[in-house]
Design a protein around this motif. Structure first.
Motif, short mmCIF file in Angstrom:
data_model
loop_
_atom_site.label_atom_id
_atom_site.label_comp_id
_atom_site.label_asym_id
_atom_site.label_seq_id
_atom_site.Cartn_x
_atom_site.Cartn_y
_atom_site.Cartn_z
N GLU A 64 0.83 -1.07 -0.05
CA GLU A 64 -0.04 0.01 0.10
C GLU A 64 0.76 1.26 0.00
O GLU A 64 2.00 1.23 0.66
CB GLU A 64 -0.87 0.03 1.14
N TYR A 65 0.53 2.27 -0.76
CA TYR A 65 1.31 3.60 -0.96
C TYR A 65 0.38 4.80 -0.58
O TYR A 65 -0.66 4.75 -1.00
CB TYR A 65 1.99 3.47 -2.26
N SER A 66 0.90 5.54 0.06
CA SER A 66 0.24 6.78 0.32
C SER A 66 0.24 7.81 -0.80
O SER A 66 -0.65 8.61 -0.93
CB SER A 66 0.69 7.52 1.48
N GLY A 67 1.25 7.74 -1.67
CA GLY A 67 1.34 8.63 -2.63
C GLY A 67 1.33 7.85 -3.96
O GLY A 67 0.40 6.74 -4.45
N SER A 68 1.94 8.09 -5.16
CA SER A 68 1.87 7.40 -6.54
C SER A 68 2.78 6.18 -6.37
O SER A 68 3.60 5.76 -5.27
CB SER A 68 2.45 8.26 -7.63
N LEU A 69 2.47 5.33 -7.34
CA LEU A 69 3.05 3.89 -7.15
C LEU A 69 4.28 4.07 -7.79
O LEU A 69 4.47 4.89 -8.69
CB LEU A 69 2.12 2.89 -7.91
N PRO A 70 5.30 3.12 -7.55
CA PRO A 70 6.65 3.17 -7.96
C PRO A 70 6.78 2.60 -9.49
O PRO A 70 7.74 2.45 -10.04
CB PRO A 70 7.39 2.33 -7.14
N LEU A 71 5.56 2.33 -10.06
CA LEU A 71 5.35 1.70 -11.60
C LEU A 71 4.53 2.23 -12.24
O LEU A 71 3.42 2.66 -11.64
CB LEU A 71 5.47 0.15 -11.43
N PRO A 72 4.38 2.45 -13.52
CA PRO A 72 3.56 2.77 -14.29
C PRO A 72 2.15 2.25 -14.33
O PRO A 72 2.22 0.87 -14.17
CB PRO A 72 4.01 3.18 -15.52
N ASP A 73 1.03 2.86 -14.58
CA ASP A 73 -0.16 2.15 -14.84
C ASP A 73 -0.14 1.03 -15.94
O ASP A 73 0.68 1.29 -16.79
CB ASP A 73 -1.48 2.93 -15.11
N ASN A 74 -0.85 -0.07 -15.71
CA ASN A 74 -0.77 -0.98 -16.78
C ASN A 74 0.67 -1.52 -17.35
O ASN A 74 1.01 -1.91 -18.42
CB ASN A 74 -1.50 -0.44 -18.29
N THR A 75 1.22 -1.79 -16.15
CA THR A 75 2.74 -2.21 -16.19
C THR A 75 2.84 -3.38 -15.47
O THR A 75 2.49 -3.58 -14.29
CB THR A 75 3.79 -1.26 -15.92
N ILE A 76 3.48 -4.40 -16.15
CA ILE A 76 4.04 -5.64 -15.49
C ILE A 76 5.36 -5.43 -15.11
O ILE A 76 6.32 -5.50 -16.36
CB ILE A 76 3.74 -6.92 -16.11
N ARG A 77 6.11 -5.62 -14.21
CA ARG A 77 7.43 -5.39 -13.78
C ARG A 77 8.10 -6.65 -13.33
O ARG A 77 7.51 -7.40 -12.36
CB ARG A 77 7.84 -4.44 -12.83
N GLN A 78 8.98 -7.43 -13.88
CA GLN A 78 9.53 -8.77 -13.62
C GLN A 78 11.15 -8.30 -13.41
O GLN A 78 11.77 -7.61 -14.37
CB GLN A 78 9.12 -9.68 -14.46
N MET A 79 11.59 -8.81 -12.49
CA MET A 79 13.25 -8.86 -12.35
C MET A 79 13.88 -10.35 -12.03
O MET A 79 13.05 -10.90 -11.16
CB MET A 79 13.41 -8.24 -11.05
N TRP A 80 14.86 -10.76 -12.96
CA TRP A 80 15.37 -11.91 -12.82
C TRP A 80 16.52 -12.11 -12.24
O TRP A 80 17.77 -11.45 -12.63
CB TRP A 80 15.13 -12.73 -14.13
N GLY A 81 16.80 -12.86 -11.36
CA GLY A 81 18.23 -13.28 -10.90
C GLY A 81 18.60 -14.58 -11.00
O GLY A 81 18.11 -15.22 -11.87
N ALA A 82 19.66 -14.97 -10.19
CA ALA A 82 20.25 -16.40 -10.19
C ALA A 82 19.43 -17.04 -8.93
O ALA A 82 19.80 -17.09 -7.87
CB ALA A 82 21.73 -16.35 -9.91
#
Length: 291
Positions: A64-82
């Motif tokens: 939950e965020y009190s301000g704006s989200l850290p990613l744009p609308d309609n965006t799926i963010r994935q991060m891949w590591g080892a």
């Protein structure tokens, strides 16, 4: 008849005589096991319970965020590591769903409380960009879930007599294609569509009993139809997840090159374009009765 909820099934005998944890018994013409991946009904039918461990664990939560989200609308963010990956999806203007998957032995110790969940989740992505750490911190610890990722490659028919399965009881799958809940809903539509003629027939005849042989034939046809749909999804989801959980540097380099240069998302969601038919709205309700 009557509908009951939140009852714990201990076992059942015969065709469909159910023993509940509160001491009551139920009898029914059709038993549909929709009691999850650790299904008592699936175990009775001889299927593997719990399902196969895929080799990794998932944390999930809603930040939950009190301000704006850290990613744009309609965006799926994935991060891949080892051997570790994370993702974030916006749910509203102030909330975002996140997950963290990490490789672990099946019998590895797990944290005993929500604070331990937060600590373990953060340890997997410490120093990562794109605000995934902050997403964990912005989540109520008591709402964070931790689960071992499992699946079963179920072929049909998988039921017996008047007993069948639906949802995770029938075809538990890894979450990599996002189709677990979707296929469970499809199960309900297909099952209702195929059972409706039998229920209509029993409604207009003088006898209220449903022909058990006819029920069995309908359930086996349902199982075959659903296995053809769900088995390929389960296998594809497993293989996709296995690729994303790789942890060896040379193989990772190949994976990242393929994704960056050769992968095209044009048809990635083709598996969602499936028509399971229409659910008859006038089908009579047939439910379990207390004995």
């Amino acid at each position: 008849g009557c509908i009951t909820f939140t009852q714990v099934l201990l076992c059942f005998t015969g065709t469909a005589l159910l023993q509940l944890a509160d001491g009551n018994t139920l009898s029914c013409d059709v038993l549909i096991g929709a009691d999850g991946a650790n299904s008592v009904v699936a175990q009775h039918l001889g299927l593997q319970v719990p399902p196969n461990y895929a080799g990794y664990v998932a944390y999930r939560g809603v930040a939950e965020y009190s301000g704006s989200l850290p990613l744009p609308d309609n965006t799926i963010r994935q991060m891949w590591g080892a051997g570790v990956r994370a993702g974030m999806y916006p749910l509203s203007n102030t909330t975002a769903y996140w997950y963290i998957c990490f490789n672990a032995d099946e019998d590895a110790p797990r944290p005993s409380d929500p604070a331990g969940y937060v600590s373990e989740a953060l340890s997997c992505v410490r120093g990562w960009s794109w605000d995934v750490e902050q997403a964990v911190r912005n989540t109520d610890p008591g709402t964070i879930s931790r689960g071992s990722i499992r699946d079963r490659w179920t072929t049909g028919p998988f039921g017996r007599s008047c007993i069948t399965l639906a949802g995770d009881s029938a075809h538990p799958t890894t979450p990599n294609l996002g189709q677990g809940g979707c296929t469970a809903i499809e199960d309900g539509v297909v099952l209702g569509r195929q059972l409706a003629p039998l229920l209509q027939h029993s409604k207009v005849t003088t006898s209220r009993a449903i022909d058990p042989d006819a029920v069995a034939n309908v359930l086996r046809a349902y199982e075959s139809e659903r296995a053809k749909r769900c088995m390929p999804l389960t296998v594809r989801s497993y293989l996709f997840g296995a690729a994303l959980q790789l942890q060896y540097a040379p193989v990772l380099a190949v994976r990242d090159f393929v994704i960056s240069n050769l992968f095209k998302p044009d048809h990635f969601l083709d598996h969602t374009e499936y028509d399971c038919g229409e659910l008859p709205l006038d089908a009579p309700l047939c439910v379990a009765q207390h004995v």
